[in-house]
Design a protein around this motif. Structure first.
Motif, PDB file in Angstrom:
ATOM      1  N   MET A 140       0.848  -1.184   0.000  1.00  0.00           N
ATOM      2  CA  MET A 140       0.000   0.000   0.000  1.00  0.00           C
ATOM      3  C   MET A 140       0.892   1.246   0.000  1.00  0.00           C
ATOM      4  O   MET A 140       1.765   1.395   0.867  1.00  0.00           O
ATOM      5  CB  MET A 140      -0.904   0.014   1.232  1.00  0.00           C
ATOM      6  N   ARG A 141       0.671   2.127  -0.977  1.00  0.00           N
ATOM      7  CA  ARG A 141       1.446   3.366  -1.022  1.00  0.00           C
ATOM      8  C   ARG A 141       0.847   4.359  -0.048  1.00  0.00           C
ATOM      9  O   ARG A 141      -0.359   4.626  -0.062  1.00  0.00           O
ATOM     10  CB  ARG A 141       1.467   3.932  -2.438  1.00  0.00           C
ATOM     11  N   THR A 142       1.685   4.932   0.825  1.00  0.00           N
ATOM     12  CA  THR A 142       1.223   5.875   1.840  1.00  0.00           C
ATOM     13  C   THR A 142       1.691   7.297   1.586  1.00  0.00           C
ATOM     14  O   THR A 142       1.358   8.200   2.345  1.00  0.00           O
ATOM     15  CB  THR A 142       1.713   5.427   3.231  1.00  0.00           C
ATOM     16  N   GLY A 143       2.464   7.502   0.558  1.00  0.00           N
ATOM     17  CA  GLY A 143       2.956   8.822   0.219  1.00  0.00           C
ATOM     18  C   GLY A 143       3.617   8.793  -1.133  1.00  0.00           C
ATOM     19  O   GLY A 143       3.732   7.730  -1.761  1.00  0.00           O
ATOM     20  N   PRO A 144       4.082   9.943  -1.616  1.00  0.00           N
ATOM     21  CA  PRO A 144       4.713   9.971  -2.944  1.00  0.00           C
ATOM     22  C   PRO A 144       5.890   9.016  -3.073  1.00  0.00           C
ATOM     23  O   PRO A 144       6.123   8.469  -4.140  1.00  0.00           O
ATOM     24  CB  PRO A 144       5.160  11.431  -3.084  1.00  0.00           C
ATOM     25  N   ALA A 145       6.628   8.806  -1.975  1.00  0.00           N
ATOM     26  CA  ALA A 145       7.813   7.945  -2.065  1.00  0.00           C
ATOM     27  C   ALA A 145       7.878   6.968  -0.895  1.00  0.00           C
ATOM     28  O   ALA A 145       8.945   6.553  -0.491  1.00  0.00           O
ATOM     29  CB  ALA A 145       9.076   8.799  -2.102  1.00  0.00           C
ATOM     30  N   SER A 146       6.728   6.613  -0.323  1.00  0.00           N
ATOM     31  CA  SER A 146       6.720   5.690   0.812  1.00  0.00           C
ATOM     32  C   SER A 146       5.603   4.669   0.638  1.00  0.00           C
ATOM     33  O   SER A 146       4.588   4.946  -0.006  1.00  0.00           O
ATOM     34  CB  SER A 146       6.530   6.455   2.125  1.00  0.00           C
ATOM     35  N   GLN A 147       5.809   3.506   1.237  1.00  0.00           N
ATOM     36  CA  GLN A 147       4.798   2.461   1.155  1.00  0.00           C
ATOM     37  C   GLN A 147       4.929   1.508   2.337  1.00  0.00           C
ATOM     38  O   GLN A 147       5.967   1.445   2.997  1.00  0.00           O
ATOM     39  CB  GLN A 147       4.910   1.686  -0.154  1.00  0.00           C
ATOM     40  N   LEU A 148       3.828   0.817   2.625  1.00  0.00           N
ATOM     41  CA  LEU A 148       3.806  -0.235   3.628  1.00  0.00           C
ATOM     42  C   LEU A 148       3.605  -1.569   2.921  1.00  0.00           C
ATOM     43  O   LEU A 148       2.829  -1.662   1.968  1.00  0.00           O
ATOM     44  CB  LEU A 148       2.672  -0.013   4.629  1.00  0.00           C
ATOM     45  N   THR A 149       4.304  -2.601   3.393  1.00  0.00           N
ATOM     46  CA  THR A 149       4.117  -3.943   2.844  1.00  0.00           C
ATOM     47  C   THR A 149       3.830  -4.913   3.978  1.00  0.00           C
ATOM     48  O   THR A 149       4.421  -4.822   5.062  1.00  0.00           O
ATOM     49  CB  THR A 149       5.353  -4.441   2.071  1.00  0.00           C
ATOM     50  N   VAL A 150       2.913  -5.809   3.743  1.00  0.00           N
ATOM     51  CA  VAL A 150       2.641  -6.922   4.653  1.00  0.00           C
ATOM     52  C   VAL A 150       2.996  -8.188   3.891  1.00  0.00           C
ATOM     53  O   VAL A 150       2.459  -8.430   2.803  1.00  0.00           O
ATOM     54  CB  VAL A 150       1.162  -6.950   5.090  1.00  0.00           C
ATOM     55  N   SER A 151       3.905  -8.982   4.443  1.00  0.00           N
ATOM     56  CA  SER A 151       4.343 -10.190   3.747  1.00  0.00           C
ATOM     57  C   SER A 151       4.233 -11.398   4.681  1.00  0.00           C
ATOM     58  O   SER A 151       4.263 -11.272   5.906  1.00  0.00           O
ATOM     59  CB  SER A 151       5.788 -10.044   3.252  1.00  0.00           C
ATOM     60  N   ARG A 152       4.113 -12.568   4.089  1.00  0.00           N
ATOM     61  CA  ARG A 152       4.005 -13.824   4.832  1.00  0.00           C
ATOM     62  C   ARG A 152       5.402 -14.404   4.986  1.00  0.00           C
ATOM     63  O   ARG A 152       6.093 -14.682   3.994  1.00  0.00           O
ATOM     64  CB  ARG A 152       3.112 -14.794   4.075  1.00  0.00           C
ATOM     65  N   SER A 153       5.858 -14.549   6.237  1.00  0.00           N
ATOM     66  CA  SER A 153       7.183 -15.116   6.467  1.00  0.00           C
ATOM     67  C   SER A 153       7.126 -16.638   6.327  1.00  0.00           C
ATOM     68  O   SER A 153       6.059 -17.231   6.178  1.00  0.00           O
ATOM     69  CB  SER A 153       7.702 -14.720   7.853  1.00  0.00           C
ATOM     70  N   PHE A 154       8.284 -17.296   6.440  1.00  0.00           N
ATOM     71  CA  PHE A 154       8.351 -18.733   6.202  1.00  0.00           C
ATOM     72  C   PHE A 154       7.616 -19.534   7.275  1.00  0.00           C
ATOM     73  O   PHE A 154       7.192 -20.659   7.034  1.00  0.00           O
ATOM     74  CB  PHE A 154       9.813 -19.184   6.125  1.00  0.00           C
ATOM     75  N   ASP A 155       7.485 -18.938   8.468  1.00  0.00           N
ATOM     76  CA  ASP A 155       6.765 -19.645   9.528  1.00  0.00           C
ATOM     77  C   ASP A 155       5.277 -19.326   9.526  1.00  0.00           C
ATOM     78  O   ASP A 155       4.546 -19.728  10.438  1.00  0.00           O
ATOM     79  CB  ASP A 155       7.373 -19.306  10.897  1.00  0.00           C
TER      80      ASP A 155
END
Length: 456
Positions: A140-155
């Protein structure tokens, strides 16, 4: 087992010989300083490298047992919809959507997300077609040059990461030959829609962009823009210089002026009293002012305007400042627009597909503003613009209008313009300039948070 041979003397090491050897070994090592093993420093990763690693992690973790490889699914929050409801439309369960929202809430107030917000998801689905899908990642982009990511780890846990790209503000000098059309060439070189629109508006005062411009004609555009380290443009400033076929225009705001204007190299305003045509690209004259055979009735009659053949939706601009007198349906003219200008002049536009934003009777318009779009409403055989000019209530030939050139700078304004012109000329000679800037994330609901957090 070795056999004893009485002819050979047994080999024995005397105690004093062993002591001497040990002493020599210690002496040889005594002069050496112990050197611990040195670990090589790990280089700092760029945003591009981080994104690449995340993509590889998505691919590696994206196909757990029983699930397909993840597919990218864009999501846009609808009116009256919550974030959890929006992300559930990808096929994941309500429990998983709640877990994603809880993870994201470490850095973002999900209750503040408004309709229209977009984000990207990576979703893996059950191989057998039964059961809920699983979210592998979300960006999800939160600004012109910033973003948040949610990822699934191996566990299987959900991990939140905030990424901020470095941004550079640069003054760009684009120089090229026209290949195809001026607008298309500028677009391929990196000029966005606002810069292309302004350049065409400026050049339309001096050129008929359909008939005066040829392939291989040179042009130059100079403007500011902010770009990320990956080359993505996040913001564009104003066009400060435009040159076509050797005719150049500089941006400058005289003292007391409400907005910047464009002047030629001598300080003369490029604005004319009336633009040559209300269309600036993609048209041809299909019928001139005068007696003609009407294409529908078949009778010879006076054609009291000029017809410009153009595609439906081609923008129509006001040729001069004025006030809208009519914006309504009018018989065979279909959707009709009439604008009152200075010196007793009025302009009329027929067969429109639609009007520009905010165009209605009583609305003031400025020269070059988009007021309508080409169409084929009313008595029309195809998409075109019927254009008329009225003087003191009488229709006249639009090509007979004498076009006055703009005013010329003098005194302090001329001195200020020359200083600005010299600055722009230095930038062009240097091929542009770059300066780093810091851009803050601007999305509503963004919270200060640690860069990473983990949720099960």
């Amino acid at each position: 087992m070795a056999q004893f041979d009485p002819r050979r003397q047994p080999m024995r090491f005397a105690p004093h010989l062993l002591t001497a050897v040990a002493a020599l070994t210690v002496a040889s090592l005594a002069g050496r300083v112990y050197q611990p093993a040195q670990a090589e420093p790990v280089p700092e990763l760029t945003a591009e490298q981080i994104a690449s690693l995340e993509a590889r992690a998505f691919a590696a973790a994206g196909a757990p047992a029983g699930l397909t490889a993840p597919e990218a699914i864009p999501v846009q929050i609808r009116r009256g919809e919550t974030f959890e409801q929006a992300v559930q439309r990808t096929g994941i369960s309500g429990a998983e959507a709640s877990a994603v929202a809880a993870t994201l809430s470490n850095a973002y107030d999900v209750s503040q997300m408004q309709a229209g917000l977009r984000f990207e998801t990576a979703i893996a689905r059950p191989r057998g077609g039964r059961g809920d899908a699983r979210l592998i990642g979300l960006t999800m982009r939160t600004g012109p040059a910033s973003q948040l990511t949610v990822s699934r780890s191996f566990d299987g846990a959900l991990r939140l990461r905030a990424l901020e790209e470095r941004v550079t503000e640069e003054t760009v000098v684009l120089t090229s030959e026209v290949r195809g059309s001026l607008s298309a060439t500028a677009q391929r070189m990196g000029a966005d829609a606002n810069i292309r629109r302004k350049a065409i508006q400026i050049f339309a005062h001096r050129f008929d962009l359909d008939r005066d411009i040829r392939a291989s004609d040179d042009f130059t555009l100079v403007f500011d823009r902010s770009v990320t380290e990956n080359g993505r443009t996040v913001d564009t400033g104003d066009l400060m210089y435009a040159e076509l076929k050797g005719i150049a225009f500089y941006r400058y705001q005289p003292a007391g002026a409400r907005e910047p204007q464009y002047f030629d190299a001598s300080g003369k305003n490029m604005r004319s009293s009336m633009m040559r045509t209300p269309l600036v690209r993609g048209f041809r004259v299909s019928s001139s002012f005068g007696v003609r055979t009407h294409p529908i009735s078949g009778f010879r009659r006076m054609h009291q305007g000029i017809d410009f053949a153009a595609g439906t939706g081609t923008p129509i601009v006001a040729p001069a400042d004025g006030v809208v007198v009519e914006a309504r349906r009018w018989g065979g003219y279909g959707n009709w627009l009439r604008i009152r200008h200075a010196n007793g002049l009025e302009s009329g536009y027929g067969h429109l597909s639609r009007y520009g934003s905010g165009i209605r009777a009583g609305q003031r318009v400025s020269q070059g503003q988009v007021v309508a779009y080409v169409g084929s409403t009313g008595a029309s055989t195809g998409p075109h613009l019927h254009y008329e000019i009225w003087r003191n209530g009488q229709r006249i030939n639009p090509t007979s209008i004498r076009v006055d050139v703009g005013t010329e700078l003098t005194g302090a304004d001329l001195a200020g313009f020359r200083a600005e012109k010299a600055r722009i000329d230095r930038i062009i000679a240097a091929g542009g300039q770059r300066r780093p800037v810091v851009m803050q994330a601007s999305a509503p609901g963004l919270r200060p948070a640690a860069p990473a957090a983990t949720r099960s």
